[in-house]
Design an enzyme around this catalytic site. Structure first.
Site, short mmCIF file in Angstrom:
data_model
loop_
_atom_site.label_atom_id
_atom_site.label_comp_id
_atom_site.label_asym_id
_atom_site.label_seq_id
_atom_site.Cartn_x
_atom_site.Cartn_y
_atom_site.Cartn_z
N GLU A 154 0.84 -1.26 -0.14
CA GLU A 154 -0.16 -0.07 -0.06
C GLU A 154 0.79 1.29 -0.07
O GLU A 154 1.94 1.58 0.87
CB GLU A 154 -0.92 -0.01 1.30
CG GLU A 154 -1.78 1.34 1.32
CD GLU A 154 -2.53 1.50 2.67
OE1 GLU A 154 -2.42 0.62 3.36
OE2 GLU A 154 -3.17 2.53 2.77
N ASP A 209 9.70 5.38 15.20
CA ASP A 209 9.66 6.74 14.81
C ASP A 209 9.81 7.50 16.18
O ASP A 209 9.47 7.33 17.28
CB ASP A 209 8.01 7.34 14.69
CG ASP A 209 7.80 8.73 14.51
OD1 ASP A 209 8.81 9.48 14.25
OD2 ASP A 209 6.61 9.36 14.32
N ASP A 217 10.33 11.09 17.64
CA ASP A 217 9.90 12.70 17.40
C ASP A 217 10.43 13.55 18.43
O ASP A 217 10.37 13.27 19.59
CB ASP A 217 8.73 12.98 17.16
CG ASP A 217 8.31 13.93 16.47
OD1 ASP A 217 7.78 14.00 15.22
OD2 ASP A 217 8.08 14.91 17.18
#
Lengths: 505, 504
Positions: A130, A196, A198
């Site tokens: 995807e 991730d 951040d």
């Protein structure tokens, strides 16, 4: 855009082998005018949609602007792509013209394809993957998939997404998901394990910048996090193919691409995230590090790595406890006598730098009268170091296969920086502020072409556009990474095939 | 997948098990010996039992499971649960060890074995029930496994034939410092270790209870319970799936089907479920975006603290938003008003950003958008205390969850004082509750203190029944009861509970 499959992009040509790099570029120039026309027809509408106030978008303190996208504030006039692109300081980074030139000339579709496909010939690893596009008008288009790299490229040139994200490989083609008789036949089967990191999660301990801004000082947090995570993923979990990518503004993503990692179930992903996550407790949770002793070998090793960085990145650069901000540090000290003594000392000299305050803990403790053992004090100090340096993950991203993550090499719409891979061997040297922006790169191509002159057509065409720019080292690094991954996968496939053949008789 | 299942009968041998003749064939094993106290429930029962036994055994096991279930939502620790469950188990489902020389040994085990399979039939029908059953059975198995005799346990594990590698003495010596750091034992204490792929022990990896080396997890022998239980549960889940597919064959049966149906009804939904009647509160006109501030003083601490954070920062992070939105939905705020509420609360944000990034999630929670299942189910159910108490702790900057659990003690006491609790005894009791992880008790304590005048009044008048004053297990119940108590005598001293319960 399935209908735009051109005859010349036959599979053999495009996926022969990495050596045939230069060829497709030539062919694509013939298709350019058409693409331009089609996209131009759309552009007036895009302009109308562009009422987003950029300032507001980037002041958000919650997300990394990951879900924002700036629509063009000013449209560069029609140009044929052969002419140099005029980059003005005012043009936005996701201007259609700039994005088109970027996808056409710079984006390494070939290596992205090989990375996700694990083989030079197209397989379902790529075809059922995807992709999700963020369009210039901020619409979000999910469940896109492409049989080949070339079709992905065509779609990008047509839609000019300000960015796109990569999701899992599904059991069937994501585009066909609604035609299936039972919905449960459509499920994610494989995705890289991702992490991730951040800067948002560091907001309560960083003093140098706030919100979306970063500087070299606070990048130190990310560097520390990468070091700790990388070593744990390699040594503890035995993963080999780990790609770290700069997120374009103030964070980093990790893609763990080993076959073993791609096939992990959600519970196992959750377990890995839990293993690597240390800081618990929300805004009012108080002490965030609560670990048992002796420290787990992973934490012990992390602490060893982080200790040095604590001295420089935290005490010197961040200086988190200067004038009046020492309260949090005091709360973390377990002994009441020591706490009051330190409070008294620091109240009289509030501007004392953090490094001295850190040393004060030991010197005041030496005076005696403590209710805790020296060992407990050492442990409390270790906890403080961990609280200020240990990686803070956005763990939700890692826990689910279906989570989408921004692709490497796309442009961050806010900063214009390309999301380049980070070489962990030289992680200390990585400079987020020195990462080339899309406009800078396009300028570099033009400059190179101008210097070399237009006449020597043959020589020039042999060279890909990215090689003329400061993006080259990053693409080369990525190519090397992908080659390593493919080599292992291909070897495995071959061995499996041989095995099964041997079983035949 | 299933095709390679080793337990399947080889095609050649299957010939003599022709399905037409099967009912006349003699069962191959009429009586089974239960060698071990513990049971993985692999082979289904083959002997005949009476209908009465069928029913009573099932009911006995059901009682045990439902007590176990109530332990989870009362948030009891494993030790407390074990202590609470022992008399119940001894009464309904006793299982003695081989060394006990009990004469009823085989009968006990048979009952355990048969009742398990009967309940499989009862619970296999729906996905929700299957999950519930497998969770409870795994809990029961774990409890029994832990209290089993060491030697018998080892024999049982050996009989399971799970492949794990032993760690050699040499390797153990090599890794000694790291292994001791993981186990927490002092040096010199010999421990047995084995190693498996880390993917097989996710629970232990998550808790950093194993040593990891290049993808291999070194597991302490005593942690093997986790492995055995997770294996138990995976097998049970697979078996339940198969059972559910076989269930329709029972449709024609008129002896067992009614019993099974009756039993599946008997297992009431957990009390903590949100009941749809919670949103109809007598005398409270439909709440609007403006009225939330006024109502906030009746909210439980978890929602009050979210509300205060929202007012202080004009923002809440994702899980906080979700928790609060669902609570507001639960007290009857309409979708339109809810969107207005959030739009106004995020006052530092442009309309465009709000519409693009936040509105969808609110609509999704209300079931206005999203997949078919979501819309049909009218979105998510408001979170219960159980849900809030069992979800992962909030990370830095997040403020969702149950404050009694997530706040540090000082902050909690300050917050509770902010709600008007100033009695020292009560505050100490709350601290004590927090230490013992009885968070909902602390919350109920606060409720009782802040409403003590009203509670006394309704008790004296006898206008509320005892169930109306039962322990609160849902934030929306807290609000409803609090609001009704504070508005007594306004023509609403009526019903608190009642109405249909909605499943979680």
């Amino acid at each position: 855009m399935p209908h735009s499959i051109s005859q010349e992009s036959s599979i053999d040509e495009d996926f022969s082998m990495p050596q045939a790099d230069a060829q497709p570029i030539k062919e694509e120039t013939t298709t350019q005018p058409q693409d331009v026309e089609m996209a131009d027809a759309d552009s007036p509408k895009e302009e109308q949609d562009a009422k987003v106030n950029l300032e507001d978008l980037f002041n958000d303190d919650d997300s990394d602007g990951e879900f924002t996208s700036s629509a063009p504030s000013q449209l560069v006039k029609d140009q044929s792509p052969e002419q140099p692109i005029q980059v003005t300081s005012k043009s936005s980074y996701s201007d259609p013209e700039i994005m088109r030139a970027f996808y056409q000339r710079l984006f390494p579709f070939r290596y992205l394809f090989q990375w996700l496909n694990h083989s030079p010939t197209p397989t379902n690893d790529f075809a059922h993957r995807e992709f999700a596009f963020t369009l210039p008008n901020s619409a979000y288009l999910r469940y896109q998939s492409f049989p080949t790299a070339d079709l992905l490229r065509k779609q990008c040139l047509q839609l000019l997404p300000s960015r796109f994200e990569i999701g899992p490989v599904y059991s069937t083609n994501p585009r066909d998901r609604k035609t299936l008789r039972n919905a449960s036949a459509f499920k994610p089967i494989m995705k890289e394990l991702v992490f991730d990191i951040d800067m948002t999660d560091y907001d309560d301990i960083r003093t140098c910048c706030t919100g979306a801004n970063i500087c070299h000082k606070c990048w130190g947090f990310i560097t520390m996090a990468i070091k700790v995570m990388d070593i744990a993923l390699r040594e503890d979990f035995g993963f080999k193919h780990i790609l770290w990518v700069y997120s374009g503004r103030r964070g980093a993503h990790a893609w763990i691409c080993d076959k073993r990692a791609r096939e992990l179930e959600d519970t196992q992903r959750k377990a890995i995230a839990g293993y690597l996550e240390l800081l618990k407790g929300g805004e009012k949770g108080g002490k965030k590090v609560n670990v048992r002793r002796p420290l787990h070998p992973h934490l012990e090793r992390s602490l060893r790595t982080l200790k040095d960085n604590f001295q420089t990145s935290i005490l010197l650069d961040q200086d988190p406890w200067v004038s009046g901000k020492a309260e949090h540090l005091l709360n973390l000290i377990p002994d009441p006598t020591l706490r009051t003594a330190l409070q008294k000392k620091w109240d009289s000299a509030p501007s004392r730098p953090s490094a001295s305050k850190w040393n004060d803990i030991d010197s005041v403790a030496k005076v005696g009268g403590l209710s805790i053992t020296p060992k407990a004090l050492v442990e409390a100090k270790q906890d403080i170091i961990l609280e200020y340096t240990y990686p803070r993950l956005d763990a939700e991203v890692s826990k689910k296969k279906i989570h989408l993550l921004k692709s490497p090499f796309v442009v961050h719409p806010g900063t214009g920086r390309v999301c380049v891979p980070i070489d962990t061997r030289k992680v200390e040297e990585f400079d987020p502020l020195g990462v080339p922006t899309v406009t800078q790169l396009l300028g570099e191509i033009d400059e190179y072409d101008r210097e070399k002159g237009e006449g020597e057509g043959d020589k020039k065409d042999k060279m890909q556009d990215y090689e003329k720019t400061s993006l080259k080292p990053y693409v080369d690094f990525f190519r090397g990474f992908v080659a390593g991954l493919m080599k292992e996968e291909m070897g495995k496939v071959k061995r499996e095939r041989e095995d099964s053949e041997a079983m035949e008789f | 997948m299933i095709r390679h299942d080793k337990t399947r009968i080889d095609a050649k041998r299957r010939a003599n098990l022709d399905y037409k003749k099967r009912q006349f064939a003699k069962p191959e094993f009429q009586k089974r010996d239960f060698e071990h106290r513990l049971n993985y429930y692999i082979l289904p029962p083959t002997e005949e039992i009476t209908l009465e036994e069928f029913e009573t055994w099932a009911i006995d096991r059901l009682k045990v499971l439902s007590e176990l279930n109530s332990c989870t939502y009362r948030n009891r620790s494993p030790e407390e649960t074990a202590e609470y469950m022992t008399p119940i188990l001894n009464k309904y489902l006793p299982l003695h060890s081989n060394s006990s020389n009990s004469r009823a040994l085989q009968d006990e085990r048979k009952k355990d074995h048969y009742s398990h399979f009967i309940l499989r039939l009862v619970f296999a029908g729906s996905e929700g029930n299957r999950q519930l059953f497998s969770r409870l059975e795994a809990m029961l198995f774990r409890m029994r496994f832990k209290e089993d005799d060491f030697r018998e346990r080892r024999e049982f594990v050996k009989s399971l034939d799970l492949d794990w590698e032993d760690v050699s003495e040499e390797e153990k010596k090599q890794l000694a410092p790291e292994l001791t750091a993981v186990s927490g034992f002092k040096k010199g204490e010999e421990q047995d270790w084995f190693k498996v792929d880390f993917t097989r022990v996710p629970e232990l990896v998550e808790g950093r209870k194993v040593l990891l080396k290049r993808g291999k997890a070194y597991v302490l022998q005593r942690e093997q319970v986790s492995l055995v239980v997770s294996e138990f549960q995976t097998r049970l889940n697979e078996a339940l799936e198969l059972t559910s597919r076989a269930l329709p064959r029972l449709d024609e049966d008129d002896r067992l089907a009614p019993i099974l149906h009756h039993l599946s009804q008997a297992f009431t939904a957990p009390e903590a479920a949100y009941s749809s009647s919670d949103s109809n509160i007598d005398g409270l006109s439909a709440p609007t975006a403006q009225s939330i501030d006024a109502l906030a003083k009746h909210f439980p601490l978890c929602m009050q603290s979210l509300h205060n954070d929202l007012r202080a920062n004009s923002h809440l992070k994702h899980f906080g938003r979700l928790q609060y939105t669902l609570f507001l939905k639960g007290l009857g705020l309409s979708l339109e008003e809810c969107i207005v509420f959030w739009r106004r609360s995020f006052k530092l944000m442009t309309d465009d950003k709000f519409n693009k990034e936040y509105k969808y999630n609110i609509r999704h929670a209300y079931g206005d958008v999203g997949g078919d299942a979501n819309r049909r189910g009218r979105g998510y159910t408001p979170y219960s205390c159980q849900k809030l108490l069992t979800e992962p702790l909030p990370g830095p900057g997040q403020s969702h969850g149950c404050p009694y659990r997530t706040f540090a003690e000082d902050n909690l006491i300050r917050a509770v004082q902010g709600m008007g609790v100033n009695d020292r005894d009560v505050l100490n009791a709350i601290k004590d509750d927090k230490k013992k992880q009885r968070y909902h008790i602390a919350c109920n304590r606060v409720f009782e203190f802040t409403h003590k005048k009203e509670i006394r009044k309704v008790k004296e008048e006898g206008s509320w029944s005892a169930t109306d004053l039962d322990t609160i297990l849902h934030p929306n119940t807290y609000f409803k009861r609090g609001w009704l108590l504070k508005h007594l005598g306004e023509g609403n001293a009526g019903v608190v509970n009642g109405g249909e319960k909605m499943e979680e």
